[in-house]
Design an enzyme around this catalytic site. Structure first.
Site, mmCIF file in Angstrom:
data_model
loop_
_atom_site.group_PDB
_atom_site.id
_atom_site.type_symbol
_atom_site.label_atom_id
_atom_site.label_comp_id
_atom_site.label_asym_id
_atom_site.label_seq_id
_atom_site.Cartn_x
_atom_site.Cartn_y
_atom_site.Cartn_z
ATOM 1 N N GLY A 49 34.101 31.065 34.278
ATOM 2 C CA GLY A 49 34.585 30.217 34.808
ATOM 3 C C GLY A 49 33.961 28.999 36.234
ATOM 4 O O GLY A 49 33.846 27.952 36.076
ATOM 5 N N GLU A 104 32.691 30.517 43.309
ATOM 6 C CA GLU A 104 33.901 30.603 42.470
ATOM 7 C C GLU A 104 34.863 29.962 41.766
ATOM 8 O O GLU A 104 34.344 28.575 42.738
ATOM 9 C CB GLU A 104 35.395 32.039 43.012
ATOM 10 C CG GLU A 104 34.686 32.935 43.460
ATOM 11 C CD GLU A 104 35.004 34.258 43.081
ATOM 12 O OE1 GLU A 104 35.386 34.129 41.888
ATOM 13 O OE2 GLU A 104 35.453 35.027 42.898
ATOM 14 N N ASP A 105 35.367 30.006 40.577
ATOM 15 C CA ASP A 105 36.614 28.739 40.173
ATOM 16 C C ASP A 105 37.409 28.538 41.024
ATOM 17 O O ASP A 105 38.227 27.772 42.154
ATOM 18 C CB ASP A 105 36.711 29.053 38.804
ATOM 19 C CG ASP A 105 37.408 29.952 38.605
ATOM 20 O OD1 ASP A 105 37.575 30.790 39.151
ATOM 21 O OD2 ASP A 105 37.587 30.082 37.709
ATOM 22 N N ASP A 108 42.595 33.151 44.001
ATOM 23 C CA ASP A 108 43.658 32.961 43.886
ATOM 24 C C ASP A 108 44.812 34.420 44.334
ATOM 25 O O ASP A 108 44.833 34.310 45.877
ATOM 26 C CB ASP A 108 44.195 32.839 42.445
ATOM 27 C CG ASP A 108 45.706 32.596 41.659
ATOM 28 O OD1 ASP A 108 46.379 32.594 43.060
ATOM 29 O OD2 ASP A 108 46.262 33.715 41.452
ATOM 30 N N GLY A 110 43.426 37.089 45.544
ATOM 31 C CA GLY A 110 41.583 37.539 45.642
ATOM 32 C C GLY A 110 41.813 39.135 45.356
ATOM 33 O O GLY A 110 40.405 40.048 46.147
ATOM 34 N N THR A 112 40.083 39.775 42.386
ATOM 35 C CA THR A 112 38.721 40.167 41.860
ATOM 36 C C THR A 112 37.928 39.443 43.081
ATOM 37 O O THR A 112 36.587 39.292 42.753
ATOM 38 C CB THR A 112 38.751 38.394 40.609
ATOM 39 O OG1 THR A 112 39.882 38.113 40.323
ATOM 40 C CG2 THR A 112 37.627 37.913 39.895
ATOM 41 N N ARG A 170 37.995 24.199 29.737
ATOM 42 C CA ARG A 170 36.871 24.507 30.829
ATOM 43 C C ARG A 170 36.068 22.908 30.954
ATOM 44 O O ARG A 170 35.946 22.789 32.381
ATOM 45 C CB ARG A 170 36.007 25.266 30.412
ATOM 46 C CG ARG A 170 37.066 26.670 30.349
ATOM 47 C CD ARG A 170 36.367 27.738 30.022
ATOM 48 N NE ARG A 170 36.765 29.288 30.023
ATOM 49 C CZ ARG A 170 36.883 29.873 30.492
ATOM 50 N NH1 ARG A 170 36.963 29.974 32.225
ATOM 51 N NH2 ARG A 170 37.551 30.817 30.401
HETATM 52 P P1 IMP Z 1 42.532 37.129 41.291
HETATM 53 O O1 IMP Z 1 41.856 37.960 41.390
HETATM 54 O O2 IMP Z 1 44.300 36.636 41.503
HETATM 55 O O3 IMP Z 1 41.881 35.842 42.800
HETATM 56 O O4 IMP Z 1 41.878 35.610 40.370
HETATM 57 C C1 IMP Z 1 41.072 34.821 40.336
HETATM 58 C C2 IMP Z 1 40.790 34.133 38.355
HETATM 59 O O5 IMP Z 1 42.031 33.972 37.809
HETATM 60 C C3 IMP Z 1 40.260 33.159 38.616
HETATM 61 O O6 IMP Z 1 38.459 33.247 38.910
HETATM 62 C C4 IMP Z 1 40.706 33.160 37.215
HETATM 63 O O7 IMP Z 1 39.894 32.962 36.357
HETATM 64 C C5 IMP Z 1 41.824 33.285 37.155
HETATM 65 N N1 IMP Z 1 42.876 32.219 37.862
HETATM 66 C C6 IMP Z 1 43.487 32.311 38.209
HETATM 67 N N2 IMP Z 1 44.517 30.980 38.828
HETATM 68 C C7 IMP Z 1 44.085 30.131 37.585
HETATM 69 C C8 IMP Z 1 44.532 28.760 36.942
HETATM 70 O O8 IMP Z 1 45.975 27.889 38.011
HETATM 71 N N3 IMP Z 1 43.834 28.415 35.813
HETATM 72 C C9 IMP Z 1 43.209 28.521 35.872
HETATM 73 N N4 IMP Z 1 42.727 29.965 35.984
HETATM 74 C C10 IMP Z 1 43.440 30.766 37.033
HETATM 75 MG MG MG Z 2 40.556 32.412 32.858
#
Ligand code: IMP
Ligand code: MG
Length: 182
Positions: A49, A104-105, A108, A110, A112, A170
């Site tokens: 990402g 990071e992309d 969300d 947190g 990851t 992407r």
């Molecule tokens: P976290 O661990 O919940 O913060 O999620 C992070 C990962 O979820 C990101 O690195 C993305 O790969 C994926 N992700 C979360 N929200 C989106 C979105 O709106 N579109 C695409 N990928 C997402």
């Molecule tokens: Mg993804």
């Protein structure tokens, strides 16, 4: 602006290519300023990402930069299901004594980012920061210190600029919101 043909399932553009480029330039200026006196900055990208954002950011930085990548996989399977994270492909090099910026992309829930921060912190970098293209703080479950963010976004699934829907889209130069009924 000329009308853009949106892919199937895409509702609307949230940030245009021009808006993103302008904002990346601003954030890159802040980062260049912060790390100007260091020996160089190592950008660590999370595959896949963050690749598009990392390269765009790197090209706007005016300080010496190194790059390295890691890949993660989540045990939970669901695209947005928070859960356990593990490293599927590790960095090529050590980060001992280096100034590191995790790129990071999107941050969300947190989960990851927290996992990656803890893992990287255990490898004795000189400093460790986070830079994210998108931040969705309304869904945060675990707190992580985000030093640099390009955009805060609403609680909607987005694609483009590295973010995927089922591995697609992407490469879109803009950030768009998916239709929730799609
Ligand atoms: P976290 O661990 O919940 O913060 O999620 C992070 C990962 O979820 C990101 O690195 C993305 O790969 C994926 N992700 C979360 N929200 C989106 C979105 O709106 N579109 C695409 N990928 C997402
Ligand atoms: Mg993804």
């Amino acid at each position: 602006m000329a009308a853009v043909e949106l892919p199937e399932g895409v509702e609307r553009i949230l940030f245009s290519e021009e808006q993103i480029a302008a904002r990346i330039r601003e954030v890159a200026a802040e980062i260049s300023d912060r790390y100007r006196d260091e020996d160089g900055l190592k950008l660590i990208g999370v595959l896949k990402g963050s690749v598009f954002f990392l390269t765009a950011l790197a090209r706007e930085l005016t300080i010496p930069v190194k790059i390295d990548f890691l890949a993660i996989s989540t045990f939970s399977g669901g695209a947005r299901a928070p859960g356990m994270v593990r490293i599927a492909k590790d960095l090529d090099d050590t980060i001992d004594g280096e100034d590191v910026l995790l790129v990071e992309d999107i941050v969300d829930t947190g989960f990851t980012t927290r996992y990656l921060l803890q893992t990287l912190a255990g490898r004795s970098p000189n400093s460790l920061g986070i830079c994210t293209l998108l931040d969705r703080t309304t869904r945060r479950i675990v707190q992580v210190p985000v030093q640099y963010r390009c955009f805060e976004i609403p609680d909607r699934f987005v694609i483009g600029c590295g973010l995927d829907y089922k591995q697609l889209h992407r490469n879109l130069p803009y950030i768009a919101v998916m239709n929730p009924e799609y």
